[in-house]
Design an enzyme around this catalytic site. Structure first.
Site, PDB file in Angstrom:
ATOM      1  CB  SER A  23      -0.894   0.022   1.242  1.00 49.43           C
ATOM      2  OG  SER A  23      -1.842  -1.006   1.184  1.00 49.43           O
ATOM      3  N   GLY A  94      -6.328  -3.654  -7.766  1.00 55.62           N
ATOM      4  CA  GLY A  94      -7.427  -2.747  -7.442  1.00 55.62           C
ATOM      5  C   GLY A  94      -6.913  -1.418  -6.926  1.00 55.62           C
ATOM      6  CG  ASP A 315      -5.514  -6.805   2.392  1.00 48.82           C
ATOM      7  OD1 ASP A 315      -6.654  -6.914   1.898  1.00 48.82           O
ATOM      8  OD2 ASP A 315      -4.744  -5.866   2.116  1.00 48.82           O
ATOM      9  NE  ARG A 346      -8.227 -12.330  -0.880  1.00 44.85           N
ATOM     10  CZ  ARG A 346      -7.437 -11.273  -0.785  1.00 44.85           C
ATOM     11  NH1 ARG A 346      -7.592 -10.427   0.220  1.00 44.85           N
ATOM     12  NH2 ARG A 346      -6.483 -11.061  -1.672  1.00 44.85           N
TER      13      ARG A 346
HETATM   14  C1  S3P Z   1      -5.669  -1.256   0.100  1.00 44.03           C
HETATM   15  C2  S3P Z   1      -6.904  -1.219   0.692  1.00 44.03           C
HETATM   16  C3  S3P Z   1      -7.721  -2.410   0.946  1.00 44.03           C
HETATM   17  C4  S3P Z   1      -6.896  -3.675   0.845  1.00 44.03           C
HETATM   18  C5  S3P Z   1      -6.017  -3.689  -0.367  1.00 44.03           C
HETATM   19  C6  S3P Z   1      -5.058  -2.505  -0.330  1.00 44.03           C
HETATM   20  C7  S3P Z   1      -4.981   0.012  -0.128  1.00 44.03           C
HETATM   21  O1  S3P Z   1      -8.759  -2.480   0.003  1.00 44.03           O
HETATM   22  O2  S3P Z   1      -7.735  -4.799   0.836  1.00 44.03           O
HETATM   23  O3  S3P Z   1      -5.261  -4.867  -0.414  1.00 44.03           O
HETATM   24  O4  S3P Z   1      -3.758   0.001  -0.394  1.00 44.03           O
HETATM   25  O5  S3P Z   1      -5.616   1.072  -0.034  1.00 44.03           O
HETATM   26  P1  S3P Z   1     -10.158  -1.708   0.233  1.00 44.03           P
HETATM   27  O6  S3P Z   1      -9.871  -0.254   0.227  1.00 44.03           O
HETATM   28  O7  S3P Z   1     -11.001  -2.107  -0.940  1.00 44.03           O
HETATM   29  O8  S3P Z   1     -10.680  -2.219   1.536  1.00 44.03           O
END
Ligand code: S3P
Length: 431
Positions: A23, A94, A315, A346
């Site tokens: 992140s 994502g 996660d 998941r």
């Molecule tokens: C992340 C936020 C989370 C997490 C993803 C990384 C991020 O997702 O599950 O692996 O770096 O902002 P969500 O914002 O959809 O909860």
């Protein structure tokens, strides 16, 4: 297709560190690309997801040099990116797609973002809605507001927005747009999601304030390049923490691990389960970092995770489910329907795989009931292209009797290059 074969681990006595936080690496590249001047990221995660973000910022005109495998230099464009000559491939990530959407929404050109089959199934209404309020035009080409996304940027106007989901990707998307928007943006979320963007913004010279559950940011703001040390990814460390906690007699020390409290709720859950874990914070700003020590014992017991704890271990639920499989009693995971929208569904995939390891599981719309405490039997399982499922199954294999085969493990490269080599090393020294 790639696969990982795992045999039971007899003992564990190890000290190491894990690769950089995913992140924070994404955010370092994006904020560095927007900033004026040079940003240096040390400890950058050279996993596929972060390299996807790196290539995306290059496509938007930023010069980025990898001066070492885990060190990058970014020449930021002072808020003025270049129109991309082609659609941007967000791969499996994502975070890349959602954060980048907030960036390009404020730029005077049109950007098309697409991803792989898994990313193409993930919901985008959660970011399209606030970005439209900011004044950008967003076309979700997939049915049900799914990718690809075509974003026509504009001079944005600040918004007041309450997100229906506690999602750091939604929050960060909105904050990246707010940095480019005219006026006062107020953002709220139902409970606290990971706060890396908020911690990094001041390091890049940006300012905002928080008021109860709100973040208030006045735009537009100019960012300045900076130097950042990225700590090890807690989500990668989590696999070894659970392995050590569940293997009687084991000892593990993880150094330079990210210990941001919005990420470490797994530790609280494991402590409730009776795990022997010590946390020592050695740095607090901009990101908490320190050492985790684990001593394995026989007596894990079931717990319940639900409510506000969920976003702070979102996660880690695949690997928490592995701990639940070892723990005596029924572990309940609730309020976790978000897990159906990750790299795989998941909840369904964890249930399917745990059963193959001999663990009774009940799947619910928003969670799982996992009956732990039986002997795990080695199994042949599918990752469904989901890196955290693949790694959790490999850890289960180290804790099970007999041979485990995890199929489709190339996805591990998205977040943890070197994971399979680390297993091989642990097996080598335990012989
Ligand atoms: C992340 C936020 C989370 C997490 C993803 C990384 C991020 O997702 O599950 O692996 O770096 O902002 P969500 O914002 O959809 O909860």
């Amino acid at each position: 297709m790639s696969q990982l074969e795992v045999r039971p681990l007899r003992r564990l006595d190890a000290e190491f560190s894990v690769p950089g936080d995913k992140s924070i690496s994404h955010r370092g590249i994006i904020l560095g690309g927007l900033a004026a001047g040079t940003t240096r990221l040390r400890g950058f995660l050279p996993g596929e997801d972060c390299l996807t973000t790196l290539h995306a910022l290059q496509t938007l005109g930023c010069r980025i040099d990898r001066v070492a495998p885990d060190e990058v230099l970014i020449e930021g464009r002072g808020g003025k990116l270049l129109a991309p000559a082609e659609s941007i491939d967000c791969g499996n990530s994502g975070t890349t797609m959602r954060l980048l959407s907030g960036v390009v929404a404020g730029q005077p050109f049109t950007t098309r973002l697409f991803g792989d089959a898994s990313l193409s199934r993930r919901p985008m209404a959660r970011i399209a809605e606030p970005l439209r309020k900011f004044g950008a035009e967003i076309l979700c080409e997939g049915t049900g507001n799914r990718p690809p996304l075509t974003i026509r940027g504009a001079q944005l106007k600040a918004i007041d927005f309450t997100s229906p989901v506690a999602s750091a990707q939604v929050k960060s998307c909105a904050l990246l747009a707010a940095l480019q928007a005219d006026g006062k943006t107020t953002f709220r979320e139902p409970s606290q999601s990971r706060d890396h963007t908020e911690r990094l913004l001041p390091a890049f010279g940006a300012s905002f304030r928080t008021d109860k559950q709100s973040i208030i940011l006045h735009g537009p703001q100019r960012l300045e390049g900076t130097e950042l040390d990225v700590p090890g990814d807690f989500s990668s460390g989590a696999f070894w923490i659970v392995l050590a906690a569940g293997l009687p007699g084991s000892r593990l020390t993880l150094r330079r691990l990210g210990l941001n409290p919005t990420r470490t709720a797994l530790l609280s859950a494991l402590l409730r389960m009776g795990a022997g874990i010590m946390e020592k914070i050695e740095q607090t700003s901009p990101e908490p970092m320190g050492t985790i020590s684990v001593q394995g014992n026989r007596g894990l017991k079931a717990t319940t995770v639900a409510g506000k704890e969920i976003p702070n271990l979102i996660d880690e639920i695949p690997i928490l489910a592995a701990a639940a499989a070892l723990a005596k009693g029924v572990t309940e995971i609730r309020d976790a329907a978000e897990l159906r929208h990750k790299e795989s569904d998941r909840l369904a995939v964890i249930a399917e795989n745990l059963r193959l390891f001999g663990v009774p599981v009940e799947e619910r719309p928003d969670g799982l009931s996992i009956e732990g405490g039986r002997t795990l039997v080695g199994a042949e399982v599918e990752s469904h292209g989901d890196h955290r499922i693949a790694m959790s199954c490999a850890i289960l294999g180290l804790l099970a009797k007999g041979r485990t085969l995890v199929h489709d493990t190339a996805c591990i490269e998205t977040s943890y290059p070197g994971f399979a080599q680390q297993i091989a090393l642990l097996q080598e020294v335990s012989r």
